[in-house]
Enzyme design. Structure first.
Site, PDB file in Angstrom:
ATOM      1  N   GLN A  91       3.319   5.633   4.318  1.00 38.63           N
ATOM      2  CA  GLN A  91       2.328   5.718   3.233  1.00 38.63           C
ATOM      3  C   GLN A  91       1.705   7.104   3.285  1.00 38.63           C
ATOM      4  O   GLN A  91       0.929   7.402   4.189  1.00 38.63           O
ATOM      5  CB  GLN A  91       1.260   4.639   3.404  1.00 38.63           C
ATOM      6  N   VAL A  93      -0.168   8.568   0.850  1.00 35.69           N
ATOM      7  CA  VAL A  93      -1.488   8.652   0.212  1.00 35.69           C
ATOM      8  C   VAL A  93      -2.256   7.376   0.595  1.00 35.69           C
ATOM      9  O   VAL A  93      -1.798   6.271   0.312  1.00 35.69           O
ATOM     10  CB  VAL A  93      -1.375   8.760  -1.327  1.00 35.69           C
ATOM     11  N   HIS A  97      -0.936   1.716  -3.552  1.00 33.38           N
ATOM     12  CA  HIS A  97      -0.185   1.966  -4.782  1.00 33.38           C
ATOM     13  C   HIS A  97       1.107   1.171  -4.742  1.00 33.38           C
ATOM     14  O   HIS A  97       1.812   1.167  -3.734  1.00 33.38           O
ATOM     15  CB  HIS A  97       0.090   3.459  -5.002  1.00 33.38           C
ATOM     16  N   HIS A  99       4.741   0.949  -6.087  1.00 29.35           N
ATOM     17  CA  HIS A  99       5.787   1.734  -6.747  1.00 29.35           C
ATOM     18  C   HIS A  99       6.574   0.796  -7.674  1.00 29.35           C
ATOM     19  O   HIS A  99       7.038  -0.260  -7.226  1.00 29.35           O
ATOM     20  CB  HIS A  99       6.797   2.276  -5.729  1.00 29.35           C
TER      21      HIS A  99
HETATM   22  P1  DGP Z   1       4.008   6.748  -0.599  1.00 31.94           P
HETATM   23  O1  DGP Z   1       4.956   7.580   0.159  1.00 31.94           O
HETATM   24  O2  DGP Z   1       4.426   5.286  -0.681  1.00 31.94           O
HETATM   25  O3  DGP Z   1       2.594   6.889  -0.087  1.00 31.94           O
HETATM   26  O4  DGP Z   1       4.029   7.299  -2.094  1.00 31.94           O
HETATM   27  C1  DGP Z   1       3.149   8.244  -2.569  1.00 31.94           C
HETATM   28  C2  DGP Z   1       3.697   8.753  -3.850  1.00 31.94           C
HETATM   29  O5  DGP Z   1       2.681   9.484  -4.507  1.00 31.94           O
HETATM   30  C3  DGP Z   1       4.879   9.706  -3.707  1.00 31.94           C
HETATM   31  O6  DGP Z   1       6.037   9.091  -4.274  1.00 31.94           O
HETATM   32  C4  DGP Z   1       4.477  10.954  -4.473  1.00 31.94           C
HETATM   33  C5  DGP Z   1       3.271  10.522  -5.232  1.00 31.94           C
HETATM   34  N1  DGP Z   1       2.244  11.529  -5.382  1.00 31.94           N
HETATM   35  C6  DGP Z   1       1.642  12.217  -4.369  1.00 31.94           C
HETATM   36  N2  DGP Z   1       0.714  13.061  -4.858  1.00 31.94           N
HETATM   37  C7  DGP Z   1       0.729  12.894  -6.203  1.00 31.94           C
HETATM   38  C8  DGP Z   1      -0.012  13.496  -7.259  1.00 31.94           C
HETATM   39  O7  DGP Z   1      -0.882  14.354  -7.063  1.00 31.94           O
HETATM   40  N3  DGP Z   1       0.275  13.092  -8.522  1.00 31.94           N
HETATM   41  C9  DGP Z   1       1.231  12.143  -8.774  1.00 31.94           C
HETATM   42  N4  DGP Z   1       1.424  11.800 -10.064  1.00 31.94           N
HETATM   43  N5  DGP Z   1       1.942  11.545  -7.801  1.00 31.94           N
HETATM   44  C10 DGP Z   1       1.699  11.931  -6.531  1.00 31.94           C
END
Ligand code: DGP
Length: 140
Positions: A91, A93, A97, A99
């Site tokens: 993870q 972030v 979330h 996906h």
């Molecule tokens: P995870 O690895 O499961 O935590 O997925 C986080 C996702 O968030 C990754 O696929 C890329 C996306 N992501 C990270 N930063 C940003 C951002 O600033 N904007 C958007 N739209 N997506 C982001």
């Protein structure tokens, strides 16, 4: 006070491409999609992992994820979807979330982070028993 990049997106401090927003849930395009149309569905409230999700947000979050998954066919011609949540491990972030990734047969995702193993004798029953036991005393 915002505490992570998705809180900043939700607060409107960072630009993103939204596909859904209400008071409880926001959904926007992942900026590095597995396939084009890959959506991230988040609670607007800062919730770190699935285990932190309060009961009153379970239905709003997963209803939105279901609706977005349902839209992938008519909107993008997807034959199916891959729906996933990374909790802590992988993870990147720390804001829950979901996906929702559009899928089609032959899209090349076969085997994507799903290495499979086998149970040794007795291990399958043991794992099931341990999970059942934890479910009868949640929170321990
Ligand atoms: P995870 O690895 O499961 O935590 O997925 C986080 C996702 O968030 C990754 O696929 C890329 C996306 N992501 C990270 N930063 C940003 C951002 O600033 N904007 C958007 N739209 N997506 C982001």
């Amino acid at each position: 006070m915002t505490s992570d990049i998705f809180c900043q997106i939700i607060a409107g401090e960072l630009a993103t491409t939204e596909v859904w927003r209400d008071d409880l849930v926001v959904a926007f395009l992942d900026h590095r999609p597995v396939f084009k149309g890959h959506v991230l569905v988040c609670p607007t409230r800062h919730v770190e992992t699935l285990l932190d999700l309060p009961d009153e947000l379970v239905v709003p979050l997963f209803s939105a994820a279901r609706s977005i998954a349902a839209a992938m066919g008519p909107a993008l011609g997807a034959e199916g979807t891959f729906v996933a949540i990374n909790n802590v491990v992988s993870q990147s972030v720390p804001h829950l979330h979901v996906h929702v990734v559009p899928r089609s047969k032959g899209d090349g995702l076969r085997g994507f982070f799903w290495p499979r193993t086998r149970y040794a004798d007795g291990e399958e029953a043991d794992h099931a028993a341990r999970i059942r036991e934890a479910l009868t005393r949640p929170g321990q």
